[in-house]
Each structure stands twice: as C-alpha cells, then as structure tokens.
Write a protein that holds these residues in place. Structure first.
Motif, PDB file in Angstrom:
ATOM      1  N   LYS A 165       0.829  -1.206   0.000  1.00 24.63           N
ATOM      2  CA  LYS A 165       0.000   0.000   0.000  1.00 24.63           C
ATOM      3  C   LYS A 165       0.862   1.253   0.000  1.00 24.63           C
ATOM      4  CE  LYS A 165      -3.823   2.278   2.433  1.00 24.63           C
ATOM      5  NZ  LYS A 165      -4.771   2.177   3.580  1.00 24.63           N
ATOM      6  N   ALA A 166       1.946   1.257   0.780  1.00 22.59           N
ATOM      7  CA  ALA A 166       2.835   2.421   0.814  1.00 22.59           C
ATOM      8  C   ALA A 166       3.486   2.656  -0.543  1.00 22.59           C
ATOM      9  CB  ALA A 166       3.898   2.235   1.898  1.00 22.59           C
ATOM     10  N   ALA A 167       3.825   1.577  -1.233  1.00 21.85           N
ATOM     11  CA  ALA A 167       4.419   1.713  -2.561  1.00 21.85           C
ATOM     12  C   ALA A 167       3.405   2.270  -3.551  1.00 21.85           C
ATOM     13  CB  ALA A 167       4.955   0.372  -3.034  1.00 21.85           C
ATOM     14  N   VAL A 168       2.142   1.853  -3.435  1.00 23.64           N
ATOM     15  CA  VAL A 168       1.096   2.405  -4.303  1.00 23.64           C
ATOM     16  C   VAL A 168       0.888   3.884  -4.004  1.00 23.64           C
ATOM     17  CG1 VAL A 168      -1.374   2.320  -4.847  1.00 23.64           C
ATOM     18  CG2 VAL A 168      -0.066   0.204  -4.687  1.00 23.64           C
ATOM     19  N   LYS A 169       0.859   4.236  -2.726  1.00 20.97           N
ATOM     20  CA  LYS A 169       0.720   5.653  -2.368  1.00 20.97           C
ATOM     21  C   LYS A 169       1.826   6.479  -2.994  1.00 20.97           C
ATOM     22  CE  LYS A 169       1.060   8.951   1.390  1.00 20.97           C
ATOM     23  NZ  LYS A 169       1.598   9.202   2.747  1.00 20.97           N
ATOM     24  N   ALA A 170       3.065   5.992  -2.949  1.00 21.37           N
ATOM     25  CA  ALA A 170       4.182   6.725  -3.533  1.00 21.37           C
ATOM     26  C   ALA A 170       3.995   6.904  -5.033  1.00 21.37           C
ATOM     27  CB  ALA A 170       5.498   6.009  -3.237  1.00 21.37           C
ATOM     28  N   ALA A 171       3.448   5.882  -5.710  1.00 22.48           N
ATOM     29  CA  ALA A 171       3.201   5.987  -7.147  1.00 22.48           C
ATOM     30  C   ALA A 171       2.123   7.025  -7.451  1.00 22.48           C
ATOM     31  CB  ALA A 171       2.796   4.623  -7.710  1.00 22.48           C
ATOM     32  N   VAL A 172       1.076   7.061  -6.628  1.00 23.94           N
ATOM     33  CA  VAL A 172       0.012   8.054  -6.792  1.00 23.94           C
ATOM     34  C   VAL A 172       0.563   9.458  -6.577  1.00 23.94           C
ATOM     35  CG1 VAL A 172      -2.170   8.912  -5.844  1.00 23.94           C
ATOM     36  CG2 VAL A 172      -1.828   6.452  -6.147  1.00 23.94           C
ATOM     37  N   MET A 173       1.332   9.639  -5.516  1.00 24.41           N
ATOM     38  CA  MET A 173       1.895  10.943  -5.203  1.00 24.41           C
ATOM     39  C   MET A 173       2.915  11.387  -6.250  1.00 24.41           C
ATOM     40  SD  MET A 173       0.363  12.054  -2.526  1.00 24.41           S
ATOM     41  CE  MET A 173       1.449  13.390  -2.033  1.00 24.41           C
ATOM     42  N   CYS A 174       3.675  10.440  -6.780  1.00 23.41           N
ATOM     43  CA  CYS A 174       4.671  10.760  -7.799  1.00 23.41           C
ATOM     44  C   CYS A 174       3.997  11.365  -9.027  1.00 23.41           C
ATOM     45  CB  CYS A 174       5.452   9.506  -8.169  1.00 23.41           C
ATOM     46  SG  CYS A 174       6.721   9.773  -9.436  1.00 23.41           S
ATOM     47  N   GLU A 175       2.926  10.743  -9.493  1.00 21.27           N
ATOM     48  CA  GLU A 175       2.220  11.278 -10.658  1.00 21.27           C
ATOM     49  C   GLU A 175       1.593  12.630 -10.346  1.00 21.27           C
ATOM     50  OE1 GLU A 175       0.532  11.428 -14.582  1.00 21.27           O
ATOM     51  OE2 GLU A 175       2.335  10.653 -13.612  1.00 21.27           O
ATOM     52  N   ASP A 176       1.053  12.793  -9.156  1.00 24.50           N
ATOM     53  CA  ASP A 176       0.420  14.050  -8.772  1.00 24.50           C
ATOM     54  C   ASP A 176       1.416  15.209  -8.807  1.00 24.50           C
ATOM     55  OD1 ASP A 176      -1.921  15.519  -7.609  1.00 24.50           O
ATOM     56  OD2 ASP A 176      -0.518  15.783  -5.951  1.00 24.50           O
ATOM     57  N   VAL A 177       2.585  15.026  -8.211  1.00 25.45           N
ATOM     58  CA  VAL A 177       3.550  16.128  -8.189  1.00 25.45           C
ATOM     59  C   VAL A 177       4.210  16.307  -9.557  1.00 25.45           C
ATOM     60  CG1 VAL A 177       3.921  15.908  -5.708  1.00 25.45           C
ATOM     61  CG2 VAL A 177       5.467  14.724  -7.280  1.00 25.45           C
ATOM     62  N   ALA A 178       4.370  15.227 -10.326  1.00 25.30           N
ATOM     63  CA  ALA A 178       4.928  15.354 -11.673  1.00 25.30           C
ATOM     64  C   ALA A 178       4.042  16.260 -12.527  1.00 25.30           C
ATOM     65  CB  ALA A 178       5.071  13.982 -12.319  1.00 25.30           C
ATOM     66  N   ARG A 179       2.731  16.084 -12.398  1.00 24.13           N
ATOM     67  CA  ARG A 179       1.794  16.913 -13.149  1.00 24.13           C
ATOM     68  C   ARG A 179       1.852  18.367 -12.689  1.00 24.13           C
ATOM     69  NH1 ARG A 179      -2.356  14.084 -12.248  1.00 24.13           N
ATOM     70  NH2 ARG A 179      -3.039  15.167 -10.367  1.00 24.13           N
ATOM     71  N   THR A 180       1.856  18.583 -11.378  1.00 23.74           N
ATOM     72  CA  THR A 180       1.840  19.948 -10.853  1.00 23.74           C
ATOM     73  C   THR A 180       3.114  20.705 -11.216  1.00 23.74           C
ATOM     74  OG1 THR A 180       0.447  19.237  -9.008  1.00 23.74           O
ATOM     75  CG2 THR A 180       1.576  21.338  -8.766  1.00 23.74           C
ATOM     76  N   VAL A 181       4.266  20.052 -11.080  1.00 28.87           N
ATOM     77  CA  VAL A 181       5.523  20.725 -11.408  1.00 28.87           C
ATOM     78  C   VAL A 181       5.604  21.006 -12.914  1.00 28.87           C
ATOM     79  CG1 VAL A 181       8.044  20.594 -11.311  1.00 28.87           C
ATOM     80  CG2 VAL A 181       6.681  19.732  -9.408  1.00 28.87           C
ATOM     81  N   HIS A 182       5.085  20.103 -13.728  1.00 26.39           N
ATOM     82  CA  HIS A 182       5.027  20.358 -15.172  1.00 26.39           C
ATOM     83  C   HIS A 182       4.193  21.602 -15.464  1.00 26.39           C
ATOM     84  CE1 HIS A 182       4.430  19.834 -19.470  1.00 26.39           C
ATOM     85  NE2 HIS A 182       3.121  19.924 -19.242  1.00 26.39           N
ATOM     86  N   LEU A 183       3.011  21.698 -14.858  1.00 21.45           N
ATOM     87  CA  LEU A 183       2.155  22.866 -15.072  1.00 21.45           C
ATOM     88  C   LEU A 183       2.821  24.144 -14.578  1.00 21.45           C
ATOM     89  CD1 LEU A 183      -1.293  21.326 -14.078  1.00 21.45           C
ATOM     90  CD2 LEU A 183      -0.480  21.872 -16.374  1.00 21.45           C
TER      91      LEU A 183
END
Length: 215
Positions: A165-183
């Motif tokens: 579950k912690a690894a899945v959370k990290a994957a979710v958070m990784c995509e979230d911040v990747a999108r925000t920093v790109h924007l």
C-alpha cells in the motif's frame, strides 16, 4: 497477500496510473522468501486473488496458473537487495513518464514533495526489460536516496514501500507532483525550497503527521 496485491491493482486504475495491461504491484510474503505479483498481460478487469502469482526472490514461479509479470526480475532484485522493502509498484503514468523520457529529475518545489519524497524524485539509468538490469538501477538510486520513487529513463516509474500500500501511495503521489511541477513550468521557473526546510518538512511528515498509536 494475494488479496492485498489484487485489491491494490484497482488503485492503479482508479488513479489513472496505468493503461490497458501495463503496470504492476507486488508484495513480499511476510516471513517467507517469496513475493506475490500480477500475472503478465492479464486485464485489470480479470484480476482476482487466485490469478496472482507467487515467485521466489530469484523471480522463479512458485505458485500460480499464469506467467509472472515481465517486470518480475526487477521486483525480485529489489526484494533481494533491500530487505526493508515489502512492496514494489511499476507504472507508466503520463506526467511522471514524461519526466523519465527527458531523463530529468522532478525538482523539489512543493511541500508535498518534501513530505513524501524528502527531496527531488531522482532518475535511474536506461535498462531493458527481462533481466536484473532495471532492478539494479532501482536499487543503485534508491538505496542512497530518501525518495521511495525513481524515474527509470525512457521507461516509467518504480516505487517502493514498507508495504504494498505504501508503494502504491508513492506511485500516486509521484504522478500528482509530476503533473503539478510540469504545469508550474508552463507558467515560469518553479521556486526551489531550501534544503533545511525540506529536511524539516520530511521529518514532520514521516514522524509527526497523522494518527499515532498510543504507547
């Protein structure tokens, strides 16, 4: 563990981290030199606990009716060399994979990044699927980094955790911040966070934030 790993694959779909049959979650079997992983090329709609496969830490199939994920060798290498890791996730999530295609780390310009990743999200080397090379790249980067996520160049995201579950959370958070920093970059140059503040944010989130058991 079959039930846990199966259920967590639904989180990859729910959070738009995967397309078609790409991506996988694995979980170490407590007290055993074994892990559970998604079978190769099976639709997420068809995944059941019984469809999950069990492998040893060399990546050999131990139990299951299907062939293991094509990323099994990478997961196995991580489990062999990082005994503290109990969950591994791989995705080709859009924004994070775009950073991976550039071979560029995601800079730590958000407090949420400092909290979860303790700094930038690093980039690992290019490696082909099918042997230990991807796993070697993951371990080489993450064993000396606070981040639970690595962007494997020209490939996608691998995350680790003390549980699946912690690894899945990290994957979710990784995509979230990747999108925000790109924007943010579309608007101008993001402002860096000083290292001392990153350290304080990381310590608070890891050791103070959330509910703690009473002792």
């Amino acid at each position: 563990m079959r039930e846990t790993v199966c259920a967590l694959h639904r989180e990859l779909v729910r959070n738009n981290l995967v397309a078609w049959t790409a991506g996988n979650v694995s979980g170490r079997v407590p007290g055993e030199d074994l892990f559970v992983i998604k079978p190769s090329g099976v639709s997420y709609d068809d995944l059941t606990p019984e469809a999950m496969v069990v492998c040893d830490l060399e990546g050999n199939l131990v139990e299951g009716a299907f062939s293991p994920s094509s990323d099994t060798a990478a997961h196995a290498y991580v489990y062999r060399h990082m005994p503290e890791v109990n969950g591994v996730v791989h995705t080709h999530s859009t924004y994070a994979s775009a950073w991976a295609a550039r071979g560029e780390p995601i800079p730590c310009v958000l407090t949420a990044m400092a909290d979860e990743f303790g700094g930038e999200i690093p980039v690992g080397p290019f490696a082909l699927i099918g042997n230990d090379d991807i796993g070697k790249g993951i371990v080489a980067v993450l064993e000396s980094h606070r981040s639970p996520a690595v962007l494997m160049r020209n490939h996608g995201v691998f995350t680790i955790g003390d549980s699946p579950k912690a690894a899945v959370k990290a994957a979710v958070m990784c995509e979230d911040v990747a999108r925000t920093v790109h924007l943010s970059r579309q608007l101008g140059e993001p402002l860096p966070i000083p290292q001392g503040d990153i350290d304080r944010l990381y310590d608070r989130y890891q050791n103070v934030y959330g509910q703690r058991s009473q002792r």
